[in-house]
Design a protein around this motif. Sequence first.
Motif, PDB file in Angstrom:
ATOM      1  N   VAL A 180      -8.714   4.589   3.334  1.00 51.43           N
ATOM      2  CA  VAL A 180      -7.952   4.676   4.495  1.00 51.43           C
ATOM      3  C   VAL A 180      -7.475   4.093   4.993  1.00 51.43           C
ATOM      4  O   VAL A 180      -7.517   2.378   4.925  1.00 51.43           O
ATOM      5  CB  VAL A 180      -9.054   4.844   5.744  1.00 51.43           C
ATOM      6  N   SER A 181      -6.263   4.049   4.588  1.00 53.41           N
ATOM      7  CA  SER A 181      -4.787   2.871   4.881  1.00 53.41           C
ATOM      8  C   SER A 181      -4.577   2.823   6.110  1.00 53.41           C
ATOM      9  O   SER A 181      -4.828   4.139   7.445  1.00 53.41           O
ATOM     10  CB  SER A 181      -4.178   3.675   3.898  1.00 53.41           C
ATOM     11  N   ASN A 182      -4.345   0.980   6.520  1.00 47.41           N
ATOM     12  CA  ASN A 182      -4.002   1.434   7.948  1.00 47.41           C
ATOM     13  C   ASN A 182      -2.390   0.482   8.120  1.00 47.41           C
ATOM     14  O   ASN A 182      -1.808   0.088   7.403  1.00 47.41           O
ATOM     15  CB  ASN A 182      -5.134   0.654   8.650  1.00 47.41           C
ATOM     16  N   LEU A 188       0.476  -5.420   2.214  1.00 51.36           N
ATOM     17  CA  LEU A 188      -0.333  -5.218   0.894  1.00 51.36           C
ATOM     18  C   LEU A 188      -0.996  -4.299   0.056  1.00 51.36           C
ATOM     19  O   LEU A 188      -0.970  -4.495  -1.413  1.00 51.36           O
ATOM     20  CB  LEU A 188      -2.099  -5.715   1.546  1.00 51.36           C
ATOM     21  N   ASN A 189      -0.560  -2.624   0.511  1.00 47.60           N
ATOM     22  CA  ASN A 189      -1.078  -1.254  -0.666  1.00 47.60           C
ATOM     23  C   ASN A 189       0.613  -1.869  -1.352  1.00 47.60           C
ATOM     24  O   ASN A 189       0.487  -1.353  -2.308  1.00 47.60           O
ATOM     25  CB  ASN A 189      -0.736  -0.424   0.208  1.00 47.60           C
ATOM     26  N   THR A 190       1.557  -2.353  -0.632  1.00 43.89           N
ATOM     27  CA  THR A 190       2.235  -2.316  -1.647  1.00 43.89           C
ATOM     28  C   THR A 190       2.637  -3.503  -3.408  1.00 43.89           C
ATOM     29  O   THR A 190       3.073  -3.382  -4.199  1.00 43.89           O
ATOM     30  CB  THR A 190       3.871  -2.933  -1.098  1.00 43.89           C
ATOM     31  N   GLN A 191       2.004  -4.811  -2.354  1.00 44.90           N
ATOM     32  CA  GLN A 191       1.245  -5.324  -3.275  1.00 44.90           C
ATOM     33  C   GLN A 191       0.771  -4.954  -4.783  1.00 44.90           C
ATOM     34  O   GLN A 191       0.596  -5.127  -5.876  1.00 44.90           O
ATOM     35  CB  GLN A 191       0.877  -7.105  -2.772  1.00 44.90           C
ATOM     36  N   ILE A 192      -0.678  -4.016  -4.152  1.00 49.45           N
ATOM     37  CA  ILE A 192      -1.369  -3.543  -4.636  1.00 49.45           C
ATOM     38  C   ILE A 192      -0.360  -2.828  -5.706  1.00 49.45           C
ATOM     39  O   ILE A 192      -0.703  -2.893  -6.936  1.00 49.45           O
ATOM     40  CB  ILE A 192      -2.404  -2.967  -4.031  1.00 49.45           C
ATOM     41  N   GLU A 193       0.207  -1.751  -5.631  1.00 55.05           N
ATOM     42  CA  GLU A 193       0.795  -0.881  -6.698  1.00 55.05           C
ATOM     43  C   GLU A 193       2.069  -1.724  -7.479  1.00 55.05           C
ATOM     44  O   GLU A 193       1.677  -1.020  -8.345  1.00 55.05           O
ATOM     45  CB  GLU A 193       1.576  -0.145  -5.194  1.00 55.05           C
ATOM     46  N   ARG A 194       2.052  -2.472  -6.496  1.00 56.84           N
ATOM     47  CA  ARG A 194       3.147  -3.599  -7.504  1.00 56.84           C
ATOM     48  C   ARG A 194       2.134  -4.150  -8.727  1.00 56.84           C
ATOM     49  O   ARG A 194       2.717  -4.075  -9.877  1.00 56.84           O
ATOM     50  CB  ARG A 194       3.842  -4.628  -7.218  1.00 56.84           C
ATOM     51  N   ILE A 222      -7.694  -5.929  -4.783  1.00 55.07           N
ATOM     52  CA  ILE A 222      -8.157  -5.300  -3.942  1.00 55.07           C
ATOM     53  C   ILE A 222      -9.414  -5.336  -3.132  1.00 55.07           C
ATOM     54  O   ILE A 222      -9.445  -4.889  -1.577  1.00 55.07           O
ATOM     55  CB  ILE A 222      -8.607  -3.418  -4.553  1.00 55.07           C
ATOM     56  N   GLU A 223     -10.696  -6.634  -3.091  1.00 59.18           N
ATOM     57  CA  GLU A 223     -10.977  -6.520  -2.304  1.00 59.18           C
ATOM     58  C   GLU A 223     -10.811  -7.695  -0.982  1.00 59.18           C
ATOM     59  O   GLU A 223     -11.624  -7.761  -0.214  1.00 59.18           O
ATOM     60  CB  GLU A 223     -12.043  -7.966  -3.017  1.00 59.18           C
ATOM     61  N   VAL A 224      -9.324  -8.456  -1.605  1.00 59.52           N
ATOM     62  CA  VAL A 224      -9.021  -8.922   0.068  1.00 59.52           C
ATOM     63  C   VAL A 224      -8.297  -7.292   0.645  1.00 59.52           C
ATOM     64  O   VAL A 224      -8.931  -7.376   2.157  1.00 59.52           O
ATOM     65  CB  VAL A 224      -8.102  -9.666  -0.080  1.00 59.52           C
ATOM     66  N   ARG A 225      -7.743  -6.347   0.230  1.00 54.19           N
ATOM     67  CA  ARG A 225      -7.706  -5.133   1.375  1.00 54.19           C
ATOM     68  C   ARG A 225      -9.116  -4.239   2.066  1.00 54.19           C
ATOM     69  O   ARG A 225      -9.758  -4.120   3.315  1.00 54.19           O
ATOM     70  CB  ARG A 225      -7.200  -4.366   0.572  1.00 54.19           C
ATOM     71  N   ASN A 226      -9.372  -4.546   1.308  1.00 58.01           N
ATOM     72  CA  ASN A 226     -11.278  -4.100   2.005  1.00 58.01           C
ATOM     73  C   ASN A 226     -11.976  -4.644   3.281  1.00 58.01           C
ATOM     74  O   ASN A 226     -12.540  -3.856   4.123  1.00 58.01           O
ATOM     75  CB  ASN A 226     -12.463  -4.011   0.943  1.00 58.01           C
ATOM     76  N   GLN A 227     -12.092  -6.173   2.364  1.00 50.69           N
ATOM     77  CA  GLN A 227     -12.101  -6.928   3.746  1.00 50.69           C
ATOM     78  C   GLN A 227     -11.488  -6.479   4.705  1.00 50.69           C
ATOM     79  O   GLN A 227     -11.703  -6.704   6.466  1.00 50.69           O
ATOM     80  CB  GLN A 227     -12.182  -8.496   3.275  1.00 50.69           C
ATOM     81  N   LYS A 228     -10.003  -6.396   4.216  1.00 47.49           N
ATOM     82  CA  LYS A 228      -9.211  -6.248   5.646  1.00 47.49           C
ATOM     83  C   LYS A 228      -9.996  -5.023   6.282  1.00 47.49           C
ATOM     84  O   LYS A 228      -9.508  -4.932   7.470  1.00 47.49           O
ATOM     85  CB  LYS A 228      -7.543  -6.147   5.502  1.00 47.49           C
ATOM     86  N   CYS A 229      -9.830  -3.767   5.642  1.00 49.53           N
ATOM     87  CA  CYS A 229     -10.145  -2.594   5.854  1.00 49.53           C
ATOM     88  C   CYS A 229     -11.320  -2.553   6.976  1.00 49.53           C
ATOM     89  O   CYS A 229     -11.537  -2.366   8.405  1.00 49.53           O
ATOM     90  CB  CYS A 229     -10.630  -1.782   5.221  1.00 49.53           C
TER      91      CYS A 229
END
Length: 233
Positions: A180-182, A188-194, A222-229
């Motif tokens: 689930v994105s927010n 951050l999603n844009t950075q991960i995609e790049r 990806i780990e940073v994103r999981n923590q933020k989620c």
Amino acid sequence: MKRNFGIYSIIWAICLAVFNVIVFVTPNEIGGISKFSGSFWVGYIFITIAFIAQLICAFFAFKPRNFKKLFYKIPLISVSYSGLVLMLIAGSVFMAVPTLPEWIGIIVCVLILAFNAIAIIKATAAAELVSGIDEKVKTQTFFIKNLATDAQGLMTSAKSDELRAEAKKVYEAIRYSDPVSNVALSELNTQIERQFNTFADAVNADDAELAKETADALLEMIEVRNQKCKALK
């Protein structure tokens, strides 16, 4: 959906025909009382209108443009069939037996119609709400699901075991991450995609060193994103 409404329409027409047969074939007089009075025709007209309104209600019950919305309305469709049968029974009995007041038959049929109409309004609102939630969840999870699909394809196309191992680590990290994105995660999603695109270029170029370097950086993101989620929930 049109086919389902078509079947309902046939059943509705049969019920209306049966109603008319019962009303007009039964004896004109029972117990010395004639049924063809002024109130009879008033009752007949109102109950026929109730039948037509019931068909209109069913049309809206069968109206959803996709099967998911129709699935949410399945209980309502059952109610529509039940209402039609009850209307047939009540209308036929009160119109065929002159000793029974036609106005009671009108009230019963109108109550059945009102119940169905209210049920349709409530079910439609609920179906739209749930469908809207489904669409929202689908949109929110699209990023990770799409990225996981790309990562799986990249893992399959890797030219060496070393590159395949790196691609597998990335794929599994994406696959098991929070889907689930927010709005707060957009940047951050844009950075991960790049970063993923950079990693994919390295894998496709058969550059093991660059692939490992970009994969490690991607895994950290990806780990940073999981923590933020977790923090946003």
